[in-house]
Design a protein around this motif. Structure first.
Motif, PDB file in Angstrom:
ATOM      1  N   GLU A   1       0.824  -1.209   0.000  1.00  0.00           N
ATOM      2  CA  GLU A   1       0.000   0.000   0.000  1.00  0.00           C
ATOM      3  C   GLU A   1       0.863   1.267   0.000  1.00  0.00           C
ATOM      4  O   GLU A   1       0.564   2.235  -0.707  1.00  0.00           O
ATOM      5  CB  GLU A   1      -0.919  -0.006   1.224  1.00  0.00           C
ATOM      6  N   CYS A   2       1.947   1.265   0.774  1.00  0.00           N
ATOM      7  CA  CYS A   2       2.810   2.452   0.844  1.00  0.00           C
ATOM      8  C   CYS A   2       3.570   2.658  -0.454  1.00  0.00           C
ATOM      9  O   CYS A   2       3.758   3.800  -0.902  1.00  0.00           O
ATOM     10  CB  CYS A   2       3.783   2.318   2.015  1.00  0.00           C
ATOM     11  N   PHE A   3       4.021   1.572  -1.067  1.00  0.00           N
ATOM     12  CA  PHE A   3       4.767   1.674  -2.329  1.00  0.00           C
ATOM     13  C   PHE A   3       3.908   2.291  -3.424  1.00  0.00           C
ATOM     14  O   PHE A   3       4.277   3.296  -4.042  1.00  0.00           O
ATOM     15  CB  PHE A   3       5.265   0.291  -2.749  1.00  0.00           C
ATOM     16  N   THR A   4       2.745   1.695  -3.675  1.00  0.00           N
ATOM     17  CA  THR A   4       1.891   2.213  -4.743  1.00  0.00           C
ATOM     18  C   THR A   4       1.281   3.553  -4.357  1.00  0.00           C
ATOM     19  O   THR A   4       1.116   4.436  -5.200  1.00  0.00           O
ATOM     20  CB  THR A   4       0.775   1.207  -5.084  1.00  0.00           C
ATOM     21  N   GLY A   5       0.950   3.714  -3.077  1.00  0.00           N
ATOM     22  CA  GLY A   5       0.353   4.977  -2.629  1.00  0.00           C
ATOM     23  C   GLY A   5       1.299   6.145  -2.788  1.00  0.00           C
ATOM     24  O   GLY A   5       0.880   7.245  -3.190  1.00  0.00           O
ATOM     25  N   HIS A   6       2.583   5.929  -2.499  1.00  0.00           N
ATOM     26  CA  HIS A   6       3.565   7.010  -2.636  1.00  0.00           C
ATOM     27  C   HIS A   6       3.709   7.431  -4.096  1.00  0.00           C
ATOM     28  O   HIS A   6       3.740   8.628  -4.402  1.00  0.00           O
ATOM     29  CB  HIS A   6       4.912   6.555  -2.090  1.00  0.00           C
ATOM     30  N   ILE A   7       3.779   6.447  -4.986  1.00  0.00           N
ATOM     31  CA  ILE A   7       3.888   6.768  -6.412  1.00  0.00           C
ATOM     32  C   ILE A   7       2.631   7.479  -6.896  1.00  0.00           C
ATOM     33  O   ILE A   7       2.709   8.489  -7.613  1.00  0.00           O
ATOM     34  CB  ILE A   7       4.132   5.489  -7.231  1.00  0.00           C
ATOM     35  N   ALA A   8       1.468   6.974  -6.509  1.00  0.00           N
ATOM     36  CA  ALA A   8       0.206   7.582  -6.928  1.00  0.00           C
ATOM     37  C   ALA A   8       0.090   9.020  -6.445  1.00  0.00           C
ATOM     38  O   ALA A   8      -0.364   9.907  -7.183  1.00  0.00           O
ATOM     39  CB  ALA A   8      -0.968   6.751  -6.420  1.00  0.00           C
ATOM     40  N   ASP A   9       0.510   9.262  -5.208  1.00  0.00           N
ATOM     41  CA  ASP A   9       0.441  10.623  -4.654  1.00  0.00           C
ATOM     42  C   ASP A   9       1.339  11.568  -5.439  1.00  0.00           C
ATOM     43  O   ASP A   9       0.962  12.714  -5.728  1.00  0.00           O
ATOM     44  CB  ASP A   9       0.851  10.618  -3.183  1.00  0.00           C
ATOM     45  N   ARG A  10       2.533  11.113  -5.771  1.00  0.00           N
ATOM     46  CA  ARG A  10       3.465  11.937  -6.543  1.00  0.00           C
ATOM     47  C   ARG A  10       2.890  12.274  -7.920  1.00  0.00           C
ATOM     48  O   ARG A  10       2.954  13.417  -8.382  1.00  0.00           O
ATOM     49  CB  ARG A  10       4.788  11.196  -6.715  1.00  0.00           C
ATOM     50  N   ILE A  11       2.340  11.253  -8.575  1.00  0.00           N
ATOM     51  CA  ILE A  11       1.781  11.453  -9.915  1.00  0.00           C
ATOM     52  C   ILE A  11       0.583  12.391  -9.853  1.00  0.00           C
ATOM     53  O   ILE A  11       0.462  13.327 -10.649  1.00  0.00           O
ATOM     54  CB  ILE A  11       1.382  10.097 -10.537  1.00  0.00           C
ATOM     55  N   SER A  12      -0.315  12.148  -8.913  1.00  0.00           N
ATOM     56  CA  SER A  12      -1.528  12.957  -8.800  1.00  0.00           C
ATOM     57  C   SER A  12      -1.219  14.414  -8.486  1.00  0.00           C
ATOM     58  O   SER A  12      -1.916  15.328  -8.933  1.00  0.00           O
ATOM     59  CB  SER A  12      -2.446  12.385  -7.714  1.00  0.00           C
ATOM     60  N   ALA A  13      -0.147  14.633  -7.721  1.00  0.00           N
ATOM     61  CA  ALA A  13       0.231  15.998  -7.347  1.00  0.00           C
ATOM     62  C   ALA A  13       1.059  16.691  -8.421  1.00  0.00           C
ATOM     63  O   ALA A  13       1.374  17.875  -8.294  1.00  0.00           O
ATOM     64  CB  ALA A  13       1.011  15.972  -6.034  1.00  0.00           C
ATOM     65  N   GLY A  14       1.404  15.956  -9.467  1.00  0.00           N
ATOM     66  CA  GLY A  14       2.250  16.528 -10.510  1.00  0.00           C
ATOM     67  C   GLY A  14       3.681  16.731 -10.052  1.00  0.00           C
ATOM     68  O   GLY A  14       4.452  17.475 -10.665  1.00  0.00           O
ATOM     69  N   ASP A  15       4.041  16.057  -8.972  1.00  0.00           N
ATOM     70  CA  ASP A  15       5.379  16.199  -8.376  1.00  0.00           C
ATOM     71  C   ASP A  15       6.229  15.004  -8.808  1.00  0.00           C
ATOM     72  O   ASP A  15       6.678  14.205  -7.996  1.00  0.00           O
ATOM     73  CB  ASP A  15       5.248  16.256  -6.848  1.00  0.00           C
TER      74      ASP A  15
END
Length: 241
Positions: A52-66
């Motif tokens: 959950e942390c692995f995919t969640g971290h990537i998803a958060d970065r992508i969603s934030a445009g960061d």
């Protein structure tokens, strides 16, 4: 891109300590398989938290445009997941000693960036050939690389289940990252050692030739593994380009 993942407790274990996540975010497909350390307390907690942390971290970065370059992003996500598992094990006595493997990454139309810690594996199937993308972090793999034993001997070595890297064991961990180019019709498999210990590469390839669809391939591989001893939990995820 089509994808599918399935997991099973196997024929012997009382608990499934494997976890997987497949998620789609802004045109990217994220996928990960984690195998909680057998015999350790709360291996199922470790694998679920890491996935959950692995995919969640990537998803958060992508969603934030960061966005970072994808190799840096998947490495960062794996390190982040390790810290989260380690902190949980350090602060919760019920989770003391837990750990997990991790293999996963970001999939695009042209290929994948794969992070690996432990002995869960990533395979590529392309043009009638299969090969392992990742390298196992295990005692027997080190012996194979040094020429002390053959890969065939590694399959039955008494210490074949000893891994040399895992998430959650220390606050820092080394992560390998692989870049895999792909073309239409190629398949990448992620799996725990519950599958790779049961099936040979040739059997995985034969299953892909019979049914290359992700859902069909995952089911065939799972059914074949379960028809054998299946002493471990089994997890497989397939990504078709």
């Amino acid at each position: 891109m089509r994808s599918c993942g399935i997991t099973d407790i196997g024929k012997v274990r009382k608990e499934n300590q494997d976890s997987f996540v497949i998620e789609r975010v802004a045109g990217y497909t994220l996928g990960v398989v984690c195998d909680g350390m057998g015999g350790a307390r709360s291996g199922n907690v470790a694998s679920a938290l890491a996935a959950e942390c692995f995919t969640g971290h990537i998803a958060d970065r992508i969603s934030a445009g960061d966005m970072l370059p994808l190799p840096e992003l998947v490495r960062e996500a794996a390190i982040y997941a390790n810290v989260k598992v380690y902190d949980r094990a350090f602060t919760d006595f019920t989770c003391e000693g837990m750990g997990t493997t991790l293999v996963g990454g970001v999939f695009t139309d042209s290929g994948a960036i794969i992070a690996n810690i432990g002995d869960s594996r990533a395979y590529m199937i392309s043009r009638g050939v299969i090969w392992q993308i990742s390298t196992d972090h295990s005692y027997v793999e080190e012996l194979v690389q040094k020429g002390i034993i053959t890969r065939k001997e590694a399959k039955t070595h008494p210490r074949r289940n000893y891994i040399t890297r895992a998430l959650g064991i220390g606050r820092e961990v080394e992560c390998d990252v692989y870049e895999a180019d792909a073309e239409k019709g190629n398949i990448i498999l992620l799996c725990s050692d519950g599958l790779s210990n049961m099936l040979g590469d040739d059997e995985m390839l034969a299953a892909a030739k019979e049914d290359p669809s992700p859902d069909g391939l995952c089911k065939k591989l799972m059914d074949l593994a379960l028809s054998r001893e299946a002493t471990d939990n089994i997890t497989v995820a397939a990504f078709e380009f």
